[in-house]
Design an enzyme around this catalytic site. Structure first.
Site, PDB file in Angstrom:
ATOM      1  N   ASP A  64     -10.316  85.708  75.354  1.00  0.00           N
ATOM      2  CA  ASP A  64      -9.154  86.528  75.734  1.00  0.00           C
ATOM      3  C   ASP A  64      -8.895  87.603  74.683  1.00  0.00           C
ATOM      4  O   ASP A  64      -8.956  87.333  73.489  1.00  0.00           O
ATOM      5  CB  ASP A  64      -7.895  85.654  75.890  1.00  0.00           C
ATOM      6  CG  ASP A  64      -8.004  84.715  77.076  1.00  0.00           C
ATOM      7  OD1 ASP A  64      -8.771  85.036  78.014  1.00  0.00           O
ATOM      8  OD2 ASP A  64      -7.347  83.653  77.055  1.00  0.00           O
ATOM      9  N   TRP A 193      27.932  63.913  53.474  1.00  0.00           N
ATOM     10  CA  TRP A 193      27.572  62.736  52.696  1.00  0.00           C
ATOM     11  C   TRP A 193      27.820  61.479  53.552  1.00  0.00           C
ATOM     12  O   TRP A 193      28.862  61.385  54.215  1.00  0.00           O
ATOM     13  CB  TRP A 193      28.393  62.663  51.391  1.00  0.00           C
ATOM     14  CG  TRP A 193      28.098  61.394  50.649  1.00  0.00           C
ATOM     15  CD1 TRP A 193      27.016  61.130  49.879  1.00  0.00           C
ATOM     16  CD2 TRP A 193      28.878  60.200  50.686  1.00  0.00           C
ATOM     17  NE1 TRP A 193      27.066  59.835  49.418  1.00  0.00           N
ATOM     18  CE2 TRP A 193      28.197  59.235  49.898  1.00  0.00           C
ATOM     19  CE3 TRP A 193      30.074  59.827  51.310  1.00  0.00           C
ATOM     20  CZ2 TRP A 193      28.683  57.939  49.704  1.00  0.00           C
ATOM     21  CZ3 TRP A 193      30.551  58.535  51.129  1.00  0.00           C
ATOM     22  CH2 TRP A 193      29.856  57.615  50.321  1.00  0.00           C
ATOM     23  N   LYS A 476      13.270  57.345  40.864  1.00  0.00           N
ATOM     24  CA  LYS A 476      14.200  57.792  41.897  1.00  0.00           C
ATOM     25  C   LYS A 476      14.978  58.939  41.272  1.00  0.00           C
ATOM     26  O   LYS A 476      15.783  58.721  40.366  1.00  0.00           O
ATOM     27  CB  LYS A 476      15.125  56.641  42.295  1.00  0.00           C
ATOM     28  CG  LYS A 476      16.255  57.065  43.221  1.00  0.00           C
ATOM     29  CD  LYS A 476      17.082  55.861  43.660  1.00  0.00           C
ATOM     30  CE  LYS A 476      18.343  56.304  44.391  1.00  0.00           C
ATOM     31  NZ  LYS A 476      19.170  55.173  44.801  1.00  0.00           N
ATOM     32  N   TRP A 477      14.729  60.154  41.720  1.00  0.00           N
ATOM     33  CA  TRP A 477      15.261  61.384  41.107  1.00  0.00           C
ATOM     34  C   TRP A 477      16.494  61.797  41.893  1.00  0.00           C
ATOM     35  O   TRP A 477      16.380  62.269  43.020  1.00  0.00           O
ATOM     36  CB  TRP A 477      14.186  62.470  41.153  1.00  0.00           C
ATOM     37  CG  TRP A 477      14.519  63.762  40.483  1.00  0.00           C
ATOM     38  CD1 TRP A 477      15.562  64.592  40.779  1.00  0.00           C
ATOM     39  CD2 TRP A 477      13.785  64.405  39.430  1.00  0.00           C
ATOM     40  NE1 TRP A 477      15.519  65.705  39.974  1.00  0.00           N
ATOM     41  CE2 TRP A 477      14.429  65.614  39.133  1.00  0.00           C
ATOM     42  CE3 TRP A 477      12.634  64.081  38.718  1.00  0.00           C
ATOM     43  CZ2 TRP A 477      13.973  66.508  38.161  1.00  0.00           C
ATOM     44  CZ3 TRP A 477      12.171  64.973  37.752  1.00  0.00           C
ATOM     45  CH2 TRP A 477      12.842  66.160  37.475  1.00  0.00           C
ATOM     46  N   ASP A 478      17.654  61.622  41.294  1.00  0.00           N
ATOM     47  CA  ASP A 478      18.908  61.845  42.016  1.00  0.00           C
ATOM     48  C   ASP A 478      19.534  63.195  41.641  1.00  0.00           C
ATOM     49  O   ASP A 478      19.150  63.823  40.634  1.00  0.00           O
ATOM     50  CB  ASP A 478      19.874  60.695  41.694  1.00  0.00           C
ATOM     51  CG  ASP A 478      20.784  60.350  42.863  1.00  0.00           C
ATOM     52  OD1 ASP A 478      21.037  61.234  43.705  1.00  0.00           O
ATOM     53  OD2 ASP A 478      21.256  59.201  42.918  1.00  0.00           O
ATOM     54  N   CYS A 526      16.314  62.099  45.983  1.00  0.00           N
ATOM     55  CA  CYS A 526      17.599  61.586  46.444  1.00  0.00           C
ATOM     56  C   CYS A 526      18.629  62.590  46.005  1.00  0.00           C
ATOM     57  O   CYS A 526      18.523  63.174  44.924  1.00  0.00           O
ATOM     58  CB  CYS A 526      17.852  60.228  45.786  1.00  0.00           C
ATOM     59  SG  CYS A 526      19.498  59.551  46.084  1.00  0.00           S
ATOM     60  N   ASP A 548      23.211  57.600  51.714  1.00  0.00           N
ATOM     61  CA  ASP A 548      23.849  56.477  51.023  1.00  0.00           C
ATOM     62  C   ASP A 548      24.443  55.496  52.030  1.00  0.00           C
ATOM     63  O   ASP A 548      24.847  54.400  51.677  1.00  0.00           O
ATOM     64  CB  ASP A 548      24.962  56.982  50.088  1.00  0.00           C
ATOM     65  CG  ASP A 548      24.403  57.448  48.747  1.00  0.00           C
ATOM     66  OD1 ASP A 548      23.218  57.184  48.470  1.00  0.00           O
ATOM     67  OD2 ASP A 548      25.156  58.084  47.978  1.00  0.00           O
TER      68      ASP A 548
HETATM   69  C1  GLA Z   1      23.671  58.316  44.429  1.00  0.00           C
HETATM   70  C2  GLA Z   1      22.502  57.700  45.157  1.00  0.00           C
HETATM   71  C3  GLA Z   1      22.686  56.194  45.213  1.00  0.00           C
HETATM   72  C4  GLA Z   1      22.792  55.646  43.812  1.00  0.00           C
HETATM   73  C5  GLA Z   1      23.907  56.345  43.054  1.00  0.00           C
HETATM   74  C6  GLA Z   1      23.891  55.972  41.601  1.00  0.00           C
HETATM   75  O1  GLA Z   1      24.851  58.195  45.136  1.00  0.00           O
HETATM   76  O2  GLA Z   1      22.371  58.236  46.435  1.00  0.00           O
HETATM   77  O3  GLA Z   1      21.625  55.591  45.916  1.00  0.00           O
HETATM   78  O4  GLA Z   1      21.566  55.841  43.147  1.00  0.00           O
HETATM   79  O5  GLA Z   1      23.804  57.767  43.131  1.00  0.00           O
HETATM   80  O6  GLA Z   1      24.905  56.570  40.882  1.00  0.00           O
END
Ligand code: GLA
Length: 738
Positions: A64, A193, A476-478, A526, A548
């Site tokens: 085409d 949240w 776990k990097w928040d 996170c 959460d």
């Molecule tokens: C956030 C995260 C939770 C936990 C808290 C810790 O709210 O989403 O899973 O790790 O922080 O302070």
């Protein structure tokens, strides 16, 4: 200056096979064509020299051909052709009234930008097209890379100032997409949240619908993903055009239906408070905007996206090309809901013993282990191990976890600082702020200005040290707040808005460097739950924390929404205690487990309080989950019954790529008027193959065959037994090909 994101190289490195060439250029007609999967994408150079979008949809025949694109007519004297013609990347100038891709101000005050085709270079899976302003030395290179398997197209732009004066970029999209004229339903994800991943659906009307974050980060409130369906909502049967933006800073996607019913989607950096000064010779790379097409409804679209994420985006992939995939996630235990900040060596060890007894693979200690962290008022920024809680450092705990057969993970929140910390007392100038103005705290914390080189070095330094000194498999990097007062007073006043780009770029470069130095360490993104989930962070994050809110019933709707954009591979789901802290709802452990088993399973309850029966139930279901996990998290997912809009029932099914195994989850919210669970017609099986049905939990109707063809399960269907009724009930089955 930003680092170039090599799209085509990324796809190639991932092993994407350049099958019959993904991109071609017809020199006579000046038309570019990209083909991949069941999709073709076509654009060309029109008689004025603009790059004009021509086609995006189902794959066309190899032979085409298109003729040269013709600009659209203008509409009277009010809507010039420049504005009505769907341009691939329109500069704001010459009477453009739709959303521009690029808007700049030159040093002399000129704000007119008209981009014309200049040249192109074919690349491994696509093409780079250079556009130039009709008069000023500003170049825009559009990058296109087509995934040969899914037909998902990666688009981005590089803007380069080749002049002798600075230019301020005020708006820069990654791409603009055009759809055929039609009637559409827009799908996008909104939330807050503890209430992320709400699928929002609406009819497209004239005007613009803006989906965005102005928060400096991706945000819980909207996610940088869209899907536009022809006609009304359909899971299986409509045409769907979808896209996802790979950016974890402020972003904007504008979906526009103009006065002539043309539909465009433009997305990239959020132009709100944006101003990026390009000095002579400097470049700005936009994020990547991925776009795809499916003729098989929202289900088809999300299956394409899931496989693309697994094969091309996520880190730690094993294999090449479409066979590349990360390992299914370890089943984790996380201490947060059990202990909150009250962590200790003995307490964590007691939890670890119980977790190991359940068959958990990874033990993660959450917040509370560092600095003077007793609650959320202090400690962020001081990343030394708290000597009262862990007098011998982390080693005894980590050794114990290893001896129990699990690996060890740890919570960090690197971009934040509590004013009550040694770090802040030493470096109060390190946070985002405007000199002399208040610094708004949220959760008693401020945002470190990661755009600053010294802050970047500090963050990289402490994380590197932590990972070097301790045997840590996972972080776990928040990120527990959004920006306010985003000043950066190290730069001249006119350049401070650069923070929107530099912060996120530095975040990515820290993650990249950590990955280089500690290649095995895995990461969760996170942000107080699902506040930072996007295809940008997912190049570095192996998984995300969707919310959460761990209420198992709420999670069903959240997981349903989440999977429109993201694969269950990354969707962590913990089983926590009942009654749930948020909704005060009581549910059985089995229901909680089956709700979490739809994604990547974890346990987040206080398991020191579980009795023998609860331990046995969890152990049995974790073991059953381990056996079918790959099918659940990496298979083709079908949403059989939606949990939304107060539905009494819901069901999902996944089929592995070989069609040799399938897993079905069924949930009852609350039986009414004695209604039994609807007949479930399964999907995606091989009609000719024989499949054995095995319950993971629950019973089908007594006369259900234990073995039948794929055709049987898809046409005759699966009927649950009459006693499957009540409140918050769940069942699950596996089907294995004989
Ligand atoms: C956030 C995260 C939770 C936990 C808290 C810790 O709210 O989403 O899973 O790790 O922080 O302070």
């Amino acid at each position: 200056m930003m680092k170039t994101f090599p799209l085509a190289a990324a796809l190639l490195a991932a092993g994407a096979v350049a099958m019959a060439q993904a991109a071609t250029f017809d020199g006579a007609a000046q038309v570019f064509r990209l083909d991949g999967g069941n999709t073709s994408y076509v654009f060309g150079v029109n008689e004025r020299g603009e790059l004009q979008q021509m086609y995006w949809g189902g794959r066309l025949g190899a032979e085409d051909r298109f003729t040269a694109p013709k600009p659209m007519i203008g509409w009277a004297s009010f809507d010039p052709s420049y504005s009505t013609t769907p341009q691939e990347y329109a500069g704001w100038g010459a009477g453009l009234y739709v959303e521009p891709a690029l808007k700049v101000t030159f040093a002399d005050g000129n704000r007119d930008l008209v981009l014309h085709y200049e040249s192109h270079t074919m690349t491994a899976n696509g093409v780079d097209v250079v556009l130039k302003d009709i008069e000023r030395p500003i170049d825009v290179t559009l990058h296109y890379a087509m995934d040969p398997a899914s037909g998902i197209l990666a688009r981005s732009a590089t803007i380069e100032n080749r002049g002798k004066e600075p230019v301020t970029v005020e708006q820069a999209a990654a791409a603009a997409w055009a759809l055929p004229v039609g009637h559409y339903t827009l799908n996008y994800l909104t939330g807050r949240w503890a209430g992320e991943w709400t699928l929002t659906q609406e009819t497209l009307h004239p005007g613009a619908r803006v989906i965005e974050s102005r928060r400096g980060t991706t945000g819980h409130q909207a996610n940088p993903w869209f899907a536009i369906q022809a006609g009304g909502p359909s899971e299986d049967a409509s045409e769907v055009w979808f896209g996802a933006l790979a950016w974890s800073g402020s972003w904007r996607i504008t979906v526009e239906q103009d006065q002539l019913d043309a539909v465009r989607v433009t997305g990239g950096f959020n132009p709100f408070d944006f101003g990026y000064v390009l000095h002579p010779g400097e470049k700005l790379d936009t994020p990547v905007f991925y776009g795809g097409y499916s003729a098989h409804g929202m289900g088809g679209a999300s299956r394409l996206l899931h496989h693309f994420e697994i094969a091309h985006i996520l880190p730690h992939r094993i294999g090449t090309g479409e066979d590349a995939a990360p390992k299914p996630r370890p089943v984790i235990y996380n201490s947060w809901e059990a202990t909150e900040f009250n962590v200790s060596e003995a307490g964590q060890m007691a939890l670890a013993e119980r977790a190991a007894a359940l068959g958990v693979d990874r033990f993660v200690m959450d917040d509370g282990w560092f600095g003077q962290r007793k609650d959320d008022h202090a400690g962020l920024g001081d990343w030394y191990v708290n000597p009262q809680k862990f007098p011998h450092g982390l080693k005894p705990l980590i050794d114990r976890v290893h001896a129990l057969g699990m690996d060890f993970g740890l919570w960090v929140e690197p971009e934040m600082v509590n004013p009550n910390s040694d770090l802040y007392r030493k470096h109060p100038d390190w946070v985002l702020n405007f000199a002399g103005r208040p610094r708004s705290e949220e959760r008693n914390q401020l945002v470190l200005n990661l755009a600053r080189p010294d802050v970047k070095e500090y963050v990289l330094g402490f994380l590197d040290k932590l990972l070097t000194e301790n045997d840590i498999a996972f972080l776990k990097w928040d990120y527990n707040r959004n920006w306010s007062e985003p000043g950066w007073d190290q730069l001249p006043a006119a350049e401070q808005k650069k923070v929107y780009v530099a912060f996120t770029e530095n975040l990515y470069s820290i993650l990249e460097e950590l990955h280089r130095r500690h290649p095995k360490v895995e990461l969760e993104s996170c942000s107080g739950g699902g506040g930072r989930v996007d295809l940008g962070i997912l190049r570095y994050a192996d998984e995300v924390w969707p919310s959460d809110n761990t209420d198992p019933f709420d999670r069903l709707s959240q997981q349903y929404g989440f999977t429109y954009a993201y694969t269950p591979q990354i969707m962590m789901a913990w089983v926590t205690d009942s009654p749930h802290w948020l909704n005060k709802r009581s549910t059985s452990l089995t229901y909680r487990l089956l709700s979490s088993m739809e994604g990547s399973l974890g346990i987040g309850a206080d398991i020191t309080k579980w009795n023998d029966e609860e331990m046995a139930t969890a152990k049995r279901l974790i073991s059953a989950y381990h056996q079918v996990q790959r099918t659940i998290v990496q298979g083709d997912q079908y949403r059989l019954i939606s949990p939304l809009n107060g539905s009494e029932f819901s069901a999902t099914q996944t089929v592995n790529r070989e069609k040799s195994q399938s897993v079905v989850f069924l949930y009852i919210h609350s039986t009414q008027e004695g209604r039994i669970f609807p007949l479930l017609k399964l999907k995606g099986l091989d009609p000719k193959a024989e499949y054995a049905l095995t319950p993971i939990e629950g019973k089908a109707q007594p006369d259900t065959p234990t073995e039948a063809s794929g055709a049987w399960w898809m046409n005759h269907g699966l009927q649950m037994g009459g006693d499957f009724r009540g409140d918050f009930q769940a069942a699950a089955f596996r089907l294995d090909k004989k």
